[in-house]
Design a protein around this motif. Sequence first.
Motif, PDB file in Angstrom:
ATOM      1  N   ARG A   1       0.817  -1.210   0.000  1.00  0.00           N
ATOM      2  CA  ARG A   1       0.000   0.000   0.000  1.00  0.00           C
ATOM      3  C   ARG A   1       0.854   1.265   0.000  1.00  0.00           C
ATOM      4  O   ARG A   1       0.482   2.273  -0.608  1.00  0.00           O
ATOM      5  N   ILE A   2       1.991   1.232   0.697  1.00  0.00           N
ATOM      6  CA  ILE A   2       2.846   2.416   0.761  1.00  0.00           C
ATOM      7  C   ILE A   2       3.675   2.540  -0.517  1.00  0.00           C
ATOM      8  O   ILE A   2       3.899   3.647  -1.012  1.00  0.00           O
ATOM      9  N   PHE A   3       4.131   1.409  -1.058  1.00  0.00           N
ATOM     10  CA  PHE A   3       4.906   1.402  -2.301  1.00  0.00           C
ATOM     11  C   PHE A   3       4.103   0.640  -3.354  1.00  0.00           C
ATOM     12  O   PHE A   3       4.443  -0.494  -3.718  1.00  0.00           O
ATOM     13  N   PRO A   4       3.020   1.209  -3.857  1.00  0.00           N
ATOM     14  CA  PRO A   4       2.116   0.451  -4.741  1.00  0.00           C
ATOM     15  C   PRO A   4       2.689   0.265  -6.136  1.00  0.00           C
ATOM     16  O   PRO A   4       3.505   1.058  -6.622  1.00  0.00           O
ATOM     17  N   LYS A   5       2.241  -0.815  -6.773  1.00  0.00           N
ATOM     18  CA  LYS A   5       2.604  -1.033  -8.180  1.00  0.00           C
ATOM     19  C   LYS A   5       1.846  -0.066  -9.082  1.00  0.00           C
ATOM     20  O   LYS A   5       2.408   0.481 -10.023  1.00  0.00           O
ATOM     21  N   VAL A   6       0.562   0.123  -8.772  1.00  0.00           N
ATOM     22  CA  VAL A   6      -0.278   1.049  -9.531  1.00  0.00           C
ATOM     23  C   VAL A   6      -1.016   1.909  -8.517  1.00  0.00           C
ATOM     24  O   VAL A   6      -1.613   1.393  -7.570  1.00  0.00           O
TER      25      VAL A   6
END
Length: 816
Positions: free
Chosen positions: A304-309
């Motif tokens: 959630r903090i480093f999302p893919k999209v």
Amino acid sequence: MIVMLRLLALVIFALAGPVPQVLAQGGAVADISQGTAPDYATWEATARRAEDAIEAGRASNVALEQLREELATWRSTFLSAQSTNQTRIQTLREQIAALGPAPTDGAVEAPEIAERRAALDAQLARLQAPVLSAEEAYRRADGLIREIDTIIRERQADELLRLGPSPLNPANWRAGLSAVTGTLRIVTKETTRALDSPILRTELRNGLPAIILYLAAALLLLLRGRRWMEAATMRLSQSKSHRARSVWASLISLGQILLPFIGLLALIKAFSVAGVLGLRGGQIANLIPPAVMIFFFGRWLGGRIFPKVSLRAPLFNLSPERTAEGRWLASGLGLVLALGGLLRQVADFGNFPIEAEVTLGFPLLVLAGILMFRLGQLLLAHVRADAAESEDRVYRNRLAQLAGRGMMAVAVAGPALAAVGYAEAATFFTYPAIGSLGLVGMLAVLQRFVVDVYALLAGDEEGAENALAPVLIILFLSVLALPLLALIWGARVADLTELWARFAEGFVVGDTRISPSDFVTFLVVFAIGYTVTRLVQGGLRSTVLPKTKIDAGGQNAIVSGLGYVGIFIAGILAITAAGIDLSSLAIVAGALSVGIGFGLQNIVSNFVSGIILLIERPVSEGDWIEVGGVMGTVRDISVRSTTIETFDRRDVIIPNADLVSGAVTNWTKHNLTGRLILPVGVAYGSDTRKVEQILKEVAESHPIVIVNPPPQVLFMGFGASSLDFEIRVILRDVGFSLSARSEMNHEINRRFAEEGIEIPFAQHDIWLRNPETLAGRAATPETETPQLSGPRPPSAADVALREPVQDSGADGDGDR
């Protein structure tokens, strides 16, 4: 996970109330609500036992915590007992006060009054005796609790500073290896013994279908559950047709935690049905779900903090490669935190030696240091990239930079302390730091979710980021997270319950104890009174007053005055309902009022002037006034100032004291009529009677000029360049004076042009002294060098103004 369970217990305890009526060891604590006095004999035994334990100093922390909990129960009971007979005691004090002060200096009062005073004093002393006893016992219990807290804190500090074995010493590696192999040997032996049992094999065959079903569900959910939820989240995030896609994507993403966790529970259930787990294996199996939940949560939080999209701008300004690295680092920190907690609990019930704990925990501390150091570098990279692209997030970037450097410092300090031998200090700094990062990250995710929900409900996706409601909600959630943060950093549940108890007790003002319930009562009663006042104001403003003959200013004065009176009454009722006695503050308030009066005399003066304006109403909303060189329309009258809107559409704030004490011109106080004076100049030689007749016709023909009294045209005198006339008329609405002036000037110019009457303008005649001098210089060639003995050039004094200049403009710009 354990910290979260402790926090849940704390919340339950807090909701139960500040004075729980429970049974203490050694006897029953009295129920004060039923009028029963505390059992002081049982309390005395408990207090002596606590004093002996504190004096000996040999009790374990667990025993001290249990003793402290018992003392806290007694303390709550004594706190309730202090309010016994309070109503009757207050009545007796009022009766004694009604008799007047006791005689002094040998004076003698009437026997009847003296006898009555003595009886009331004796009755008051009898009723106060239980209260004083409860207060004394309360102080004793509170002191014992503080002593126990001091002992436990000192032991915790000593434990952190204790120098233990170093994990770098090869002699300690054998202890760690023996602890691991010993635990595995016990679990293997218990499993082998269980499989060798004929009864167990029979039960295993009977439960084989259920075991296969549990294993199949476990493998399916563990291997594919997270990918399913991640794919569903990605599809919903990329969908452009769904309005609430961000909200539903956040909720569906929780399945990345729930489905694998359900699969883990199914796997443990399969082993439980099979019955192959012994005592030690069952203990370890019970510890695995909380630890795995921490890992799953860390992996989800990293996603959630480093999302893919991301539907919006991500939290961190990083490249896709660094963002993917952030997800791996978050998952790794969750794994380290889970394994660290699992190792500590297995070591507790396995009675691992200290050398084994230190040796087995050191690799985890090193791994945690590496991961935290890399995560700190990511934060610093974000700060550099974000600072280069934007300059409006200086404060947030400064916090991120501070957090990144702090993480790098902890990453180095933790393994270094453990290597030296301070394993407890290393654990204290490393694992709580990871937990704090997870808590802050969770708050950041919640902030995004709250904004998405607000945007969905309000229908304003662009304005949701800057709305006040999401900020207040996140602030409230941050305050709720403070107890969890304290537990993460080693605070005891007893510490938090102690803070709650102190808060529940309130504070003493004079002879009155003010508790949180008093504040709640005050706020509720005041909110009700304020709401009723606003409703009555709205009803008067929209329904009752418009049907009366009161003007708009009077209606506003009535509504405003009712609002002030209603708020004042609501405050008095709220203070009375809360039982707050402010009589003891009268002397202090009287002393402070003198200093406050000098410091706030201007504000008080404006406030009183505002009340006077609302009562006398020399000016009202909508009036056209002039005060202090400011002219405009009154838009609002408050208790401190009055807002005037000038004719250039600017708001000017005037203190009310200036309106009351200064000179104010109210052009529309009683009516809208007003006089207009229009000056007109004609050239010398004009027929003055004809000019007078034309001006009178122009004035009488204007539609807003009143004919009674009739307009006047006056020949005012002989000007420097013109014959001066004035038109003096009364307008029906003085607010149209400028337009009336303009229209009459247009008409005057047209009529004068038709009648051949000249409107003069300023002229200058210049007389030159010695003009032959200028003629001689004009005849001199330009290349000729002027002679020093030649005639002097004309000076400024040689130029004489024949007549003064008269400016015909209205703004006095000067000569032409």
